[in-house]
Design a protein around this motif. Structure first.
Motif, PDB file in Angstrom:
ATOM      1  N   SER A 156       0.714  -1.254   0.095  1.00 61.74           N
ATOM      2  CA  SER A 156       0.057   0.058   0.115  1.00 61.74           C
ATOM      3  C   SER A 156       0.962   1.310  -0.031  1.00 61.74           C
ATOM      4  N   ARG A 157       0.269   2.168  -0.772  1.00 62.61           N
ATOM      5  CA  ARG A 157       1.171   3.454  -0.824  1.00 62.61           C
ATOM      6  C   ARG A 157       0.683   4.578   0.050  1.00 62.61           C
ATOM      7  N   LEU A 158      -0.288   4.200   0.862  1.00 64.58           N
ATOM      8  CA  LEU A 158      -0.956   5.001   1.848  1.00 64.58           C
ATOM      9  C   LEU A 158      -0.106   5.528   2.955  1.00 64.58           C
ATOM     10  N   PRO A 159       0.557   4.900   3.817  1.00 63.81           N
ATOM     11  CA  PRO A 159       1.816   5.368   4.439  1.00 63.81           C
ATOM     12  C   PRO A 159       2.625   6.361   3.915  1.00 63.81           C
ATOM     13  N   LEU A 160       2.915   6.121   2.623  1.00 59.30           N
ATOM     14  CA  LEU A 160       3.964   7.154   1.923  1.00 59.30           C
ATOM     15  C   LEU A 160       3.304   8.477   1.719  1.00 59.30           C
ATOM     16  N   VAL A 161       1.947   8.286   1.293  1.00 56.08           N
ATOM     17  CA  VAL A 161       1.325   9.671   0.934  1.00 56.08           C
ATOM     18  C   VAL A 161       1.127  10.230   2.303  1.00 56.08           C
ATOM     19  N   LEU A 162       0.571   9.598   3.217  1.00 58.79           N
ATOM     20  CA  LEU A 162       0.466  10.417   4.697  1.00 58.79           C
ATOM     21  C   LEU A 162       1.649  10.894   5.163  1.00 58.79           C
ATOM     22  N   GLY A 163       2.785  10.179   5.096  1.00 55.87           N
ATOM     23  CA  GLY A 163       3.899  10.762   5.576  1.00 55.87           C
ATOM     24  C   GLY A 163       4.322  11.982   4.677  1.00 55.87           C
ATOM     25  N   GLY A 164       4.234  11.817   3.407  1.00 59.07           N
ATOM     26  CA  GLY A 164       4.630  13.232   2.855  1.00 59.07           C
ATOM     27  C   GLY A 164       3.557  14.361   3.172  1.00 59.07           C
ATOM     28  N   ALA A 165       2.458  13.887   3.411  1.00 55.46           N
ATOM     29  CA  ALA A 165       1.626  15.224   3.720  1.00 55.46           C
ATOM     30  C   ALA A 165       1.693  15.803   4.893  1.00 55.46           C
ATOM     31  N   VAL A 166       2.309  14.978   5.857  1.00 55.84           N
ATOM     32  CA  VAL A 166       2.656  15.471   7.280  1.00 55.84           C
ATOM     33  C   VAL A 166       3.779  16.329   7.169  1.00 55.84           C
ATOM     34  N   LEU A 221       4.289  20.309   8.102  1.00 58.66           N
ATOM     35  CA  LEU A 221       5.242  20.736   9.158  1.00 58.66           C
ATOM     36  C   LEU A 221       6.455  22.039   8.567  1.00 58.66           C
ATOM     37  N   LEU A 222       6.657  21.669   7.087  1.00 61.71           N
ATOM     38  CA  LEU A 222       7.323  22.621   6.422  1.00 61.71           C
ATOM     39  C   LEU A 222       6.679  23.865   6.232  1.00 61.71           C
ATOM     40  N   VAL A 223       5.453  23.801   5.995  1.00 63.27           N
ATOM     41  CA  VAL A 223       4.673  25.015   5.808  1.00 63.27           C
ATOM     42  C   VAL A 223       4.739  25.893   7.142  1.00 63.27           C
ATOM     43  N   ALA A 224       4.412  25.167   8.112  1.00 62.24           N
ATOM     44  CA  ALA A 224       4.304  25.683   9.705  1.00 62.24           C
ATOM     45  C   ALA A 224       5.641  26.384  10.117  1.00 62.24           C
ATOM     46  N   VAL A 225       6.710  25.606   9.806  1.00 64.56           N
ATOM     47  CA  VAL A 225       7.672  26.338  10.015  1.00 64.56           C
ATOM     48  C   VAL A 225       8.282  27.094   9.302  1.00 64.56           C
ATOM     49  N   ALA A 226       8.045  27.207   7.950  1.00 66.38           N
ATOM     50  CA  ALA A 226       8.232  28.356   7.076  1.00 66.38           C
ATOM     51  C   ALA A 226       7.331  29.775   7.533  1.00 66.38           C
ATOM     52  N   THR A 227       6.203  29.287   7.827  1.00 69.91           N
ATOM     53  CA  THR A 227       5.237  30.538   8.495  1.00 69.91           C
ATOM     54  C   THR A 227       5.767  30.892   9.799  1.00 69.91           C
TER      55      THR A 227
END
Length: 57
Positions: free
Chosen positions: A32-42, A46-52
């Protein structure tokens, strides 16, 4: 007149299908690719939150 019987050794493809019939136990499912997709979303969130946080501080 043909009797309708096809010799499975007639060609390589037919012989392989005869010798190794498809079986549900030998079928390999892709993981399943679901864990990979969820990990990428997290990581993206996090990157958007740190940049903000860096822009606002």
């Amino acid at each position: 007149m043909s009797d309708g019987y096809v010799d499975p050794s007639g060609n390589t493809e037919q012989f392989r299908a005869f010798a190794n019939p498809p079986d549900a136990t030998t079928a390999v499912e892709s993981p399943s690719r679901l864990p990979l997709v969820l990990g990428g979303a997290v990581v993206g969130v996090l990157l958007v939150a740190v940049a903000t946080w860096l822009v606002l501080s």
